[in-house]
Design an enzyme around this catalytic site. Structure first.
Site, PDB file in Angstrom:
ATOM      1  N   GLY A  49       0.830  -1.192   0.000  1.00 41.31           N
ATOM      2  CA  GLY A  49       0.000   0.000   0.000  1.00 41.31           C
ATOM      3  C   GLY A  49       0.860   1.236   0.000  1.00 41.31           C
ATOM      4  N   TYR A  51       1.495   3.119   2.374  1.00 43.08           N
ATOM      5  CA  TYR A  51       2.262   3.234   3.606  1.00 43.08           C
ATOM      6  C   TYR A  51       3.527   2.384   3.589  1.00 43.08           C
ATOM      7  CZ  TYR A  51      -0.045  -1.205   4.186  1.00 43.08           C
ATOM      8  OH  TYR A  51      -0.491  -2.478   3.988  1.00 43.08           O
ATOM      9  N   GLY A  52       3.542   1.321   2.791  1.00 43.75           N
ATOM     10  CA  GLY A  52       4.640   0.363   2.837  1.00 43.75           C
ATOM     11  C   GLY A  52       4.132  -1.012   2.464  1.00 43.75           C
ATOM     12  N   VAL A  54       3.290  -5.340   3.726  1.00 43.64           N
ATOM     13  CA  VAL A  54       3.046  -6.338   4.767  1.00 43.64           C
ATOM     14  C   VAL A  54       3.647  -7.660   4.308  1.00 43.64           C
ATOM     15  CG1 VAL A  54       1.328  -7.562   6.134  1.00 43.64           C
ATOM     16  CG2 VAL A  54       0.900  -5.199   5.433  1.00 43.64           C
ATOM     17  N   LYS A  69       4.475  -5.595   9.353  1.00 41.65           N
ATOM     18  CA  LYS A  69       4.074  -4.429   8.584  1.00 41.65           C
ATOM     19  C   LYS A  69       5.248  -3.460   8.572  1.00 41.65           C
ATOM     20  CE  LYS A  69      -0.064  -3.473   8.563  1.00 41.65           C
ATOM     21  NZ  LYS A  69      -1.487  -3.115   8.737  1.00 41.65           N
ATOM     22  N   ASP A 163     -11.863   3.579  10.751  1.00 38.56           N
ATOM     23  CA  ASP A 163     -11.766   2.968   9.412  1.00 38.56           C
ATOM     24  C   ASP A 163     -12.205   1.515   9.461  1.00 38.56           C
ATOM     25  OD1 ASP A 163     -11.227   3.040   6.687  1.00 38.56           O
ATOM     26  OD2 ASP A 163      -9.177   2.303   6.956  1.00 38.56           O
TER      27      ASP A 163
END
Lengths: 329, 316
Positions: A49, A51-52, A54, A69, A163
């Site tokens: 994603g 963000y980075g 997994v 993560k 979320d």
């Protein structure tokens, strides 16, 4: 001058090396940063994603499957980003059977924060799409009770999820155990403000957020739980079923366009409401959510309530008649 | 995910009932272990190192909300408890102070100027300028030592809860009480004696002391409200109250000592009193002592008794 500076740097590094030995942030000099320092062996990439990434990993000590993560750090001018520190700090405070456990935190200088979580078999989205939605009422009720238990726990600690959606609800297959995950870590860390304002295409977002209210609170999570509840019963996102231009219009079609009577404060929140959409009469939840027992439909209607101040709380939900049926416990 | 660090119990009336015990149950997770206080007392050097770093943090935080320096000093104590006292290098103390301050600012979403921090830290020192990367590395070390548990429950977290028990209706009076209690909490954190008490105990004691100062006639009612709280150990509050009273008194006396060296004339009544005393004894020290006794009586109305005897108050 040269010698003095060299000595200072040497003692500085020696000090840091000594201080660096600790269980949560273990790092040994000379070792390559990454999986090894986290005591995990990477098996494959499970997700990627903004963000980075997994990774699915093996814990080298226990042999257990874990999820690591890896969050890419940005805005390094202020050192470790505040958002990451805040999020991880909160995760470290959440101890509940229905919340995914954060096992270890690692910090790779200038690049990543690595979070190691317990691993679960799949998420609720995959469960619904691939295995057919939980057809039996018992499973739905059990899943709902566990989700609400976790949400009530978070809210008792003034923690909002903000979320909640099926892909953030993890499932242990053999135990039929539910765990909430992704407390905001999926967000872009670059600018929290932008995220707060951004309109994603999400069928689980509360109307007060969609109206750009800045005053939302715990009630936003109950709306999301209500959407998840409906989806488990009908097998697809509730607001995907309703023919609508966007989520907010779908909400108004389902529950009726709000008025000052049904949602006090709405005219201030949405001055252009009459321009935004026509005045809809409510289609009603029962039109779309069939095959749900009356007490379940009653609970759902209290979750999917337009006025946030009248929406049921997680704690009150757990005491609702829907869960007093002794057969499923 | 969102939360309010300063007031986890904010909007107390809106919280589910089970939220209160959860704060009281977990507060011990966010303070240094009990032996930390004892190990500090055992070494004058360690105390002086802590005092130096606390002083640096206070300089960095003097323009910010009191929760910020309190949180930073909490991180310092938890870090020292975990890692032991650093070697006596001034730059290491400064780096630790900056890192704890920076982490606290981030937890509280407080913006600050990195340039101002550097200027302040380099004042009167030809030492190294801390680059961002250096601070980042130190932040990582502190985070690891604290196991990334940065949401410390501080005494400030409990103030709204206790103030609600006091049933003060006037918002302005409530704010005055909160402000004075916050000031007392911040000052008391500098003394290691207070480290032995839980945040809720410190909050209750500070509020009682502030209410005694500001609202003496209502103090008995406040005391009863605190005593009736099932989450509070009354005996511990009494002990903590006495420690806080000593600290506040020392603060007052230090101000008095400054005044006694000034040229401010003593008023006629006081002068007469002092002159009578001086006829019985000789020496400047005695005069100073007498003056302190006189001031103390005016402050407490309990003569030389340094403890406020709880049993003297009627329960409301």
């Amino acid at each position: 001058m040269w010698n003095e500076e060299s000595d200072w740097i040497g003692s500085f590094d020696a000090l840091l090396a000594r201080l660096a030995e600790c269980s949560m942030c273990s790092r040994r000099s000379g070792e390559r940063p990454g999986a090894a320092q986290m005591d995990v062996k990477i098996l494959d990439v499970a997700a990627e994603g903004g963000y980075g990434r997994v990774f699915r990993c093996l814990d080298v000590h226990t042999g257990a499957l874990v999820a690591m993560k890896q969050i890419t750090m940005v805005r390094l001018s202020q050192g470790i980003p505040a958002q990451i520190i805040r999020e991880v700090s909160l995760l470290r405070e959440l101890h509940h059977a229905n919340i995914v456990k954060l096992l270890r935190v690692g910090f790779t200088e200038n690049r990543y924060v690595n979070l190691v979580f317990e691993h679960l078999d799949y998420d609720l989205h995959q469960f619904i799409v691939n295995r057919g939605y939980p057809k039996d009422a018992t499973t739905v009720k059990s899943f709902m009770f566990q989700i609400l238990s976790a949400v009530a726990y978070c809210h008792s600690r003034k923690v909002l999820h903000r979320d909640l959606k099926p892909s953030n609800v993890l499932i242990n297959h053999s135990k039929r155990l539910i765990k909430l995950a992704d407390f905001g870590l999926a967000r872009e860390f670059a600018d929290d403000f932008l995220y707060t304002e951004k309109l994603g295409t999400s069928w689980y977002r509360a109307p007060e957020i969609l109206c750009h209210s800045r005053q939302y609170s715990t009630q936003v999570d109950l709306w999301s739980v209500g959407c998840i509840f409906a989806e488990m019963v009908i097998g697809q996102p509730l607001f995907q079923v309703i023919n609508c231009r966007d989520e907010l219009e779908g909400i108004f079609k389902l529950l009726g366009t709000p008025t000052e009577e049904t949602w006090p404060g709405i005219t201030k929140l949405m001055p252009n409401l009459h321009i935004y959409c026509s005045k809809f009469d409510p289609l009603g939840l029962e039109t779309f959510v069939t095959d749900l027992e009356p007490s379940g439909l009653n609970l759902l209607s209290m979750m999917l309530c337009l006025d946030p101040s009248k929406r049921i709380s997680a704690e009150a939900s757990l005491k609702h008649a829907y869960f007093t049926d002794v057969n499923w416990i | 995910m969102d939360f309010d660090l300063e007031n986890p119990l904010g909007n107390f009336h809106d919280l589910p009932c089970d939220a209160v015990p959860s704060l009281f149950l977990i507060e011990s997770d966010h303070i240094p272990p009990p032996n930390y206080c004892q190990s500090l007392k055992a070494s004058d050097f360690d105390i002086s190192v802590r005092r130096d770093v606390v002083s640096l943090i206070s300089q960095l935080s003097c323009t910010f909300d009191p929760v910020l320096p309190y949180l930073a000093i909490n991180y310092l104590d938890r870090f020292l408890a975990n890692q032991g006292i650093l070697q006596p290098k001034p730059w290491a103390n400064k780096l630790l102070a900056v890192s704890c301050f920076s982490l606290a600012a981030k937890m509280l979403k407080t913006e600050y100027s990195a340039t101002d921090v550097q200027v302040l830290m380099n004042h009167g020192d030809g030492g190294a300028i801390f680059e961002t990367q250096t601070i980042q590395r130190m932040e990582g070390i502190v985070l690891g030592a604290l196991q990334w548990r940065m949401r410390s429950i501080t005494p400030f977290s409990f103030i709204p809860f206790f103030v609600n028990l006091f049933r003060l209706k006037d918002p302005a009076l409530r704010q005055v009480l909160k402000d004075r209690a916050s000031e007392i909490i911040l000052k008391s954190q500098r003394e290691i004696k207070v480290l032995e008490f839980k945040p809720s105990t410190v909050a209750a004691s500070a509020l009682l002391y502030a209410s005694h100062e500001l609202f003496p006639f209502q103090y008995p009612c406040f005391l009863r409200a605190i005593s009736d709280c099932s989450y509070i150990n009354k005996e511990t509050v009494v002990q903590c109250y006495n420690v806080i009273q000593d600290i506040a008194r020392e603060e007052y006396e230090s101000v008095l000592n400054i005044n006694s060296t000034s040229d401010t004339p003593v008023n006629v009544l006081d002068e007469h009193f002092l002159s009578l005393e001086s006829e019985k004894t000789n020496g400047t020290n005695v005069v100073v002592t007498q003056e302190q006794d006189f001031k103390r009586r005016k402050t407490t109305d309990y003569g030389n008794n340094r403890r406020v005897p709880f049993s003297h108050f009627h329960q409301c």
